[in-house]
Structure formats: C-alpha cells, structure tokens
Design a protein around this motif. Structure first.
Motif, PDB file in Angstrom:
ATOM      1  N   THR A 137      16.107  13.821  57.252  1.00 47.72           N
ATOM      2  CA  THR A 137      17.540  13.564  57.159  1.00 47.72           C
ATOM      3  C   THR A 137      17.929  13.400  55.695  1.00 47.72           C
ATOM      4  OG1 THR A 137      17.223  11.177  57.397  1.00 47.72           O
ATOM      5  CG2 THR A 137      17.664  12.429  59.413  1.00 47.72           C
ATOM      6  N   ALA A 138      19.231  13.306  55.460  1.00 44.01           N
ATOM      7  CA  ALA A 138      19.735  13.017  54.124  1.00 44.01           C
ATOM      8  C   ALA A 138      19.620  11.517  53.860  1.00 44.01           C
ATOM      9  CB  ALA A 138      21.184  13.471  53.994  1.00 44.01           C
ATOM     10  N   VAL A 139      19.086  11.170  52.706  1.00 41.79           N
ATOM     11  CA  VAL A 139      18.944   9.779  52.299  1.00 41.79           C
ATOM     12  C   VAL A 139      19.603   9.599  50.939  1.00 41.79           C
ATOM     13  CG1 VAL A 139      16.805   9.489  53.611  1.00 41.79           C
ATOM     14  CG2 VAL A 139      16.702  10.189  51.209  1.00 41.79           C
ATOM     15  N   VAL A 140      19.833   8.348  50.569  1.00 38.43           N
ATOM     16  CA  VAL A 140      20.450   8.068  49.281  1.00 38.43           C
ATOM     17  C   VAL A 140      19.526   8.530  48.156  1.00 38.43           C
ATOM     18  CG1 VAL A 140      21.301   6.249  47.745  1.00 38.43           C
ATOM     19  CG2 VAL A 140      21.757   6.127  50.195  1.00 38.43           C
ATOM     20  N   CYS A 141      20.091   9.210  47.182  1.00 44.92           N
ATOM     21  CA  CYS A 141      19.319   9.681  46.030  1.00 44.92           C
ATOM     22  C   CYS A 141      18.791   8.475  45.258  1.00 44.92           C
ATOM     23  CB  CYS A 141      20.201  10.547  45.134  1.00 44.92           C
ATOM     24  SG  CYS A 141      19.385  11.101  43.626  1.00 44.92           S
ATOM     25  N   ASP A 142      17.473   8.410  45.087  1.00 48.18           N
ATOM     26  CA  ASP A 142      16.879   7.264  44.410  1.00 48.18           C
ATOM     27  C   ASP A 142      16.987   7.363  42.893  1.00 48.18           C
ATOM     28  OD1 ASP A 142      15.167   9.344  44.085  1.00 48.18           O
ATOM     29  OD2 ASP A 142      13.383   8.331  44.852  1.00 48.18           O
ATOM     30  N   VAL A 143      17.439   8.504  42.380  1.00 51.35           N
ATOM     31  CA  VAL A 143      17.596   8.663  40.931  1.00 51.35           C
ATOM     32  C   VAL A 143      18.928   8.077  40.464  1.00 51.35           C
ATOM     33  CG1 VAL A 143      17.765  10.329  39.039  1.00 51.35           C
ATOM     34  CG2 VAL A 143      16.121  10.697  40.902  1.00 51.35           C
ATOM     35  N   CYS A 144      20.011   8.446  41.168  1.00 50.81           N
ATOM     36  CA  CYS A 144      21.337   7.952  40.763  1.00 50.81           C
ATOM     37  C   CYS A 144      21.871   6.873  41.682  1.00 50.81           C
ATOM     38  CB  CYS A 144      22.336   9.109  40.711  1.00 50.81           C
ATOM     39  SG  CYS A 144      22.685   9.848  42.333  1.00 50.81           S
ATOM     40  N   ALA A 145      21.088   6.479  42.704  1.00 51.52           N
ATOM     41  CA  ALA A 145      21.492   5.429  43.652  1.00 51.52           C
ATOM     42  C   ALA A 145      22.800   5.779  44.359  1.00 51.52           C
ATOM     43  CB  ALA A 145      21.605   4.079  42.952  1.00 51.52           C
ATOM     44  N   GLY A 146      23.033   7.079  44.566  1.00 53.63           N
ATOM     45  CA  GLY A 146      24.210   7.508  45.304  1.00 53.63           C
ATOM     46  C   GLY A 146      25.446   7.718  44.467  1.00 53.63           C
ATOM     47  N   ARG A 147      25.403   7.412  43.175  1.00 49.44           N
ATOM     48  CA  ARG A 147      26.594   7.555  42.328  1.00 49.44           C
ATOM     49  C   ARG A 147      26.869   9.009  41.963  1.00 49.44           C
ATOM     50  NH1 ARG A 147      24.147   2.887  40.159  1.00 49.44           N
ATOM     51  NH2 ARG A 147      23.083   4.188  38.603  1.00 49.44           N
ATOM     52  N   GLY A 148      25.857   9.867  41.985  1.00 51.01           N
ATOM     53  CA  GLY A 148      26.044  11.272  41.681  1.00 51.01           C
ATOM     54  C   GLY A 148      26.020  11.605  40.213  1.00 51.01           C
ATOM     55  N   SER A 149      25.995  10.590  39.355  1.00 50.41           N
ATOM     56  CA  SER A 149      26.018  10.821  37.914  1.00 50.41           C
ATOM     57  C   SER A 149      24.643  10.570  37.325  1.00 50.41           C
ATOM     58  CB  SER A 149      27.049   9.900  37.248  1.00 50.41           C
ATOM     59  OG  SER A 149      27.015  10.032  35.848  1.00 50.41           O
TER      60      SER A 149
END
Length: 381
Positions: free
Chosen positions: A135-147
């Motif tokens: 499934t899709a999970v929160v990006c652990d690099v940007c913590a979901g901020r997208g930046s």
C-alpha cells in the motif's frame, strides 16, 4: 427604473438568500435556451439571471431596496451590465456548488481490498493471520510534506493562490465567467519548489508492510473484515483509508457450511439404522493447529432411522458472528443395503421378512401410506 427583481423571481421582499437562490435555480432550469425553445425563453432567462445577480449580492440588494438601480453604473458582477457568474448556472442545473478555491494537498487515502483464503475450521472457530500488504505509506524522507528541504509550498504565481484561472467569454446573455484549475499548481494554489526525490512531492510512497489480521469466529465465505486506518495513505501524507479483507473459505472434504450450521453425511448399514446406534464423528475443531486431539462429536441414531433422515446435534455448528450461541451439526444418514449376502445371511433375511409379513411386500409409491385393502389383508393374516 429597474424591474421588480423580487417579482421576476417570484419571491417576497423578505425572502432569505437561500429562498432567492432556490427560486433562481428553478427558473433557470425552466428557461435556459438549451432546454426551452420558446421565443421569449432567452429574454426571460436573461431577466431572471439579472434579478438573481442583484438580489444575491447584499450591497446591490440594499441599493435596490432603497429605490436605486445597482446595474445602472455598470457595476454588475460579470464586469458589465447583465454579467453573471457561470457557477450559478451550474448550481441551478446540478443542485450544488462546484468546489471553489484551492484544494488541499492533504487528502484522505483510498480504501484497499485484500482477499485471504482460510480453511473451514479457521473460518468457524477464528484464527489470526500475518499478512503482507502493498500500500501507499507516508514518505519517510520528507515525512509527508513533499518537500526535499522541508520548506512549505510557495504561493502559485500564476493563480496567486486561488487554485483556478478565471475566463470571461462574451455571449448574447452577457459575460460568462468560468473557472478552470490552474495549470501551474493543478488547483492547489501553491507549488513545491524543491520536491522530495523519494516521493516526487506526493508525500507518500508504495511499500510492503506486515500486519496482523484477527479473523473472528463465525465468518463465512465472502465475509469482509474491516481494518480501520490500514488502507492507502492519502496524498500529502493524509489520513489513510481502511483495509477490507474478504474471506475465501476452502472446500472441506467432509463438512459443509449452511449459515450457522455445519452439515455432513454418514453411511450406515441397514441393521444399524434399524436397531439404532451411537456414532463418534471427528470434530471439525480437530483441523485447527494444536487441537488435533479434540474430542469427537457423539451422534445418537434412533432405531428405525430411514435413509435421508437428518440427526441434529445442538450447539455443534458455527458460532454466530453477530449474536450469542452457535448453530447445529446436521448429520444426514444414508442407509446402505447389503449386496453380497451368503446363503446363511440370505436365509436369516428371508426368515425376518416372513416374520414381518414382508416376504411378498406391497409396493408403495412415494410416501403414501399403505392402502385400506393392504391393511385389511394384514389383519386377516
């Protein structure tokens, strides 16, 4: 002097904004030139649109109530006399306002569906499964901020944070305004100047993860178990949806399921069905891991049991998924007629038939009782 806009819409001077909007929607649906080919439909549609333009604007309505004409100076909402907002016509035909303003980058994720196969015993008595889901999970690099650098999105320079671009088109009805999503920010009203390299600015990535699935006792083929918050993470690291697990029950070699009841079939010799007997049937629970020594189910077969009779054992079926108690175990008896008799066995059966006056039996069709003449014949014997 301007027309009586209240009379044009057919409302009282004390009408609320919602009543005015409702009246305009009704008239717009009736008078729009695309649906009404009457000669005066276009003029009347323009008239009710102008009336709604005035009465839906608090300042213009106040000016009209004081005896002035708010459109005489060219201050119409469409940028000139007779101008109007195309969204109001969309409201009239579709019954609800279109989404206006920038849309949020953070949105709820979609629900997910997964199918799991289980054995009949696991469905009846419950089991816990460890699952692997993609499934899709929160990006652990940007913590979901997208930046990539953690900076917040910057206001869009094309739409100035509105999320939409306004277009004005001249027509016989006046200036028609339409709004389209901004091609630069895609309707968000802001842009991420340095997108995360891991998620490309989405705030989420696809990954495989493990979770524990408790399957409650009593589920059946097609039952869906809901796991709240275990579905897809939404864009921008939004709240995840739910995961639905659909249960598929494998076929069992002995037992079948009928609602809350378990069913099986046993074959008995003719003598056991006639005299009655007690059977020990292996319990379905014995199929579960660690319960191979589960005690059998005792079934009492009454004397004179016929082929096709059903013997029920209370409480030995499946637990009720919603409610207390369990169903029954239903055992269908099949009486087997011997085919390989020796001389001694055949003589014994002939003797039994003679003592029961069945050496020349009278045939019966279906389940119809013996005829009156047959019972009289038996009496003379």
């Amino acid at each position: 002097m301007a027309s009586d806009y209240y009379a044009v819409l057919g409302v009282q001077r004390t009408a609320t904004p919602e009543e005015i909007k409702k009246a305009y929607r009704k008239l717009a649906r009736q008078l729009h030139p695309d649906v009404n080919d009457a000669p005066d439909a276009s003029d009347r549609f323009k008239e009710v649109t102008t009336a709604y333009e005035v009465l839906s604007d608090p300042q213009k309505r106040q000016m009209f109530d004081r005896g002035g004409d708010p459109l005489s100076s060219g201050g119409g909402r469409g940028g000139g006399p007779g101008g109007f907002n195309f969204d109001d016509i969309m409201d009239a035909f579709f019954g609800q306002s279109q989404q206006r303003g920038p849309r949020s980058r953070v949105q709820r994720g979609q629900d997910a569906l997964l199918r799991v196969e289980v054995e009949l015993a696991e469905a009846v008595y419950g089991v816990t499964r460890e699952l692997k889901v993609d499934t899709a999970v929160v990006c652990d690099v940007c913590a979901g901020r997208g930046s990539d650098d953690g900076a917040p999105p910057a206001p869009c320079g094309t739409c100035h944070g509105q999320g939409a671009i306004q277009h004005v088109q001249r027509s016989l009805l006046g200036d028609i305004r339409t709004a389209r999503p901004c091609p630069t920010c895609h309707g968000f009203g802001s842009v991420i100047t340095d997108p995360c390299r891991s998620c490309d600015g989405e705030g989420r990535v696809r990954a495989r993860r493990s979770l524990t699935l408790p399957i409650p006792p009593g589920v059946d083929h097609g039952t869906r178990v809901q796991l709240s918050g275990e579905g897809e993470v939404g864009p921008g690291g939004g709240r995840p949806g739910d995961l639905y697990v659909e249960i598929r029950v494998r076929r069992h070699p002995v037992y079948t399921r009928a609602g809350d009841h378990l069913e099986c079939q046993v074959t008995l010799p003719m003598t056991a069905a006639a005299l009655g007997t007690t059977l020990d049937i292996p319990a379905l629970r014995g199929d579960l891991e660690g319960e191979s020594d589960a005690p059998p189910v005792t079934v009492d077969v009454e004397p004179g049991t016929q082929s096709g009779d059903v013997v029920s054992v209370r409480g030995e079926g499946a637990p009720r998924l919603r409610g207390a108690g369990s169903g029954d175990l239903r055992v269908t008896v099949v009486v087997e007629t011997p085919t390989d008799l020796d001389d001694a066995q055949r003589a014994l059966l002939q003797q039994l038939a003679a003592t029961r006056h069945e050496d020349q039996p009278e045939a019966r069709l279906g389940s119809t009782p013996r005829s009156v003449f047959g019972r009289i014949k038996d009496a003379f014997r």
